[in-house]
Design a protein around this motif. Structure first.
Motif, short mmCIF file in Angstrom:
data_model
loop_
_atom_site.label_atom_id
_atom_site.label_comp_id
_atom_site.label_asym_id
_atom_site.label_seq_id
_atom_site.Cartn_x
_atom_site.Cartn_y
_atom_site.Cartn_z
N GLY A 1 100.57 55.70 72.65
CA GLY A 1 99.75 56.26 73.71
C GLY A 1 100.58 57.07 74.68
O GLY A 1 101.73 57.40 74.42
N ASN B 1 96.02 57.12 83.67
CA ASN B 1 96.29 56.36 82.45
C ASN B 1 97.64 55.66 82.64
O ASN B 1 98.69 56.28 82.58
N ASN C 1 98.48 52.50 81.02
CA ASN C 1 98.66 51.40 80.07
C ASN C 1 98.85 51.89 78.63
O ASN C 1 98.50 51.21 77.69
N SER D 1 97.37 54.19 76.91
CA SER D 1 96.15 54.46 76.15
C SER D 1 96.27 55.82 75.46
O SER D 1 97.00 56.70 75.91
N LYS E 1 93.48 57.58 74.94
CA LYS E 1 92.23 58.25 75.29
C LYS E 1 92.43 59.30 76.37
O LYS E 1 93.27 59.16 77.25
#
Length: 301
Positions: free
Chosen positions: A168, A179, A181, A183, A185
Motif C-alpha cells: 500500500g 491514508n 495505514n 492502504s 485505496k
C-alpha cells in the motif's frame, strides 16, 4: 607551464597506468554500502537526454565498475538520482523514466514501474513490480526485506513486500482524507497536513521509525512503521509551537532560521546525527540525537 605535447603524453600515460576512464556527469547522490564502496548516481546530460550512470568506487579509490552505460542502446540511463544496495542487489532510481532498476552487481536483473513502459533493455517479462511511479527518488529496503519507495510526484510513500506484492501507500487521498495505514485505496495528491506529503525525496529506516524529507513542505517527517505520521521537524506557521523540536500541529513553512528548512533533499543518518541537504538554504543542517523520546519534544494534543 608545460607544452601541448607534454600534456598529451603526460595524461595519456596516467590513463594507461591508473585506468582513468570516467567523467562525473551531474552527480546527484552518493551512497556507501556495507563494505564502504561508494556509489555515485549521475544524471548524465539531464532532462531525459541520457548518458546517466552509477559509478562504483572501491575503498582504495579505484573504479570497480559502472552501471547503466550500455542501457538504452548505449544511450545510458535516463536521469538516475539515487542508489541503494541490499544483499548484493543494487537499486537505481531512474527518475527520468519513472522506474526503479535492479542489478545483481552490474548485471541488470529486473525493474519496478508501469508495465506499459518498456525500452531496449527492459520488457514485461522481467518486470518485478507493476506500479505507476512518477519521478521516484529514494528506494530503501528494511531488514525484513520490505521495499519502500519515495514516489515523489505522486506525493506518496509506497511499500512492497520482499516478493514484490504491493502492500500500500501513505499520503493524502484526492477526497481529502489521510491514508495512514498502508492502504491501496484511493488516489494520492499533495497536501500539507500531518500525514500528507508534497514531493517526498529521501527515506531513512531506523529501528521502528521512518524519516522522510518532505521537500515542498519544508520539513522532515517522522513516521511509524504502521504508516502513521507522528510529527515533523521544521519551522511552523504557529509561533506558539516554535519552542518545540518536533511538531504535530500547525503548518510547516520555508525558513532560513536555525530550525527552519527550505526544500530539504537528501538525508543521511550517521550514528546519532541527522544530516540534511537544506537545498534552497544553501547549507547542510546537522541535528544531533534525533532518537530521543519524541513525546518530550512535541506539544501534547
Amino acid at each position: 607551464e608545460i607544452s601541448f605535447f607534454e600534456k598529451f603524453f603526460f595524461f595519456s600515460f596516467l590513463k594507461n597506468i591508473f585506468k582513468i576512464r570516467s567523467n562525473i556527469l551531474k552527480p546527484h547522490d552518493i551512497y556507501f554500502d556495507e563494505k564502504n564502496c561508494m556509489y555515485i548516481s549521475q544524471m548524465g546530460f539531464g532532462n531525459k537526454k541520457g548518458h546517466g550512470k552509477v559509478t562504483v568506487i572501491s575503498t582504495n579509490k579505484n573504479i570497480k565498475y559502472e552501471i547503466g552505460l550500455s542501457e538504452n542502446n548505449h544511450v545510458g540511463l535516463i536521469d538516475p538520482v539515487m542508489t541503494f544496495v541490499n544483499k548484493n542487489i543494487t537499486y537505481v532510481s531512474e527518475n527520468g523514466a519513472n522506474k526503479i532498476l535492479r542489478y545483481n552487481k552490474k548485471k541488470f536483473k529486473d525493474w519496478i514501474g508501469n508495465k506499459k513502459y518498456k525500452n531496449s533493455f527492459i520488457s514485461k517479462n522481467n518486470l518485478f513490480i507493476n506500479i505507476n511511479l512518477n519521478k521516484p527518488h529514494a528506494v530503501k529496503v528494511s531488514r525484513s526485506g520490505d521495499i519502500f519507495i519515495a514516489d515523489t510526484k505522486n506525493h506518496r510513500i509506497c511499500k512492497f513486500s520482499k516478493n514484490g506484492v504491493f502492500v500500500g501507500w501513505i499520503g493524502k487521498r484526492s477526497d481529502g482524507t489521510i491514508n495512514n495505514n498502508w492502504s491501496i485505496k484511493g488516489k494520492s495528491i499533495a497536501g500539507f497536513e500531518l500525514g500528507a506529503f508534497n514531493r517526498p525525496i529521501d527515506i531513512i529506516l531506523k529501528n521502528f521509525e521512518i524519516y522522510i524529507s518532505d521537500c515542498f513542505n519544508n520539513r522532515i517527517v517522522k513516521v511509524s512503521l504502521n504508516g502513521k505520521s507522528i510529527c515533523w521537524f521544521g519551522q511552523t506557521s504557529n509561533n506558539k509551537n516554535n519552542n518545540y523540536i518536533w511538531n504535530n500541529t500547525g503548518k510547516s513553512i520555508s525558513s532560513n532560521s536555525l530550525k527552519g528548512l527550505n526544500n530539504p533533499y537528501s538525508i543521511k543518518l550517521v550514528k546519532d546525527r541527522l544530516y540534511i541537504a537544506d537545498k534552497q538554504n544553501f547549507r547542510i543542517k546537522i541535528i544531533k540525537n534525533i532518537n530521543q523520546n519524541f513525546k518530550r519534544d512535541i506539544k501534547e494534543n
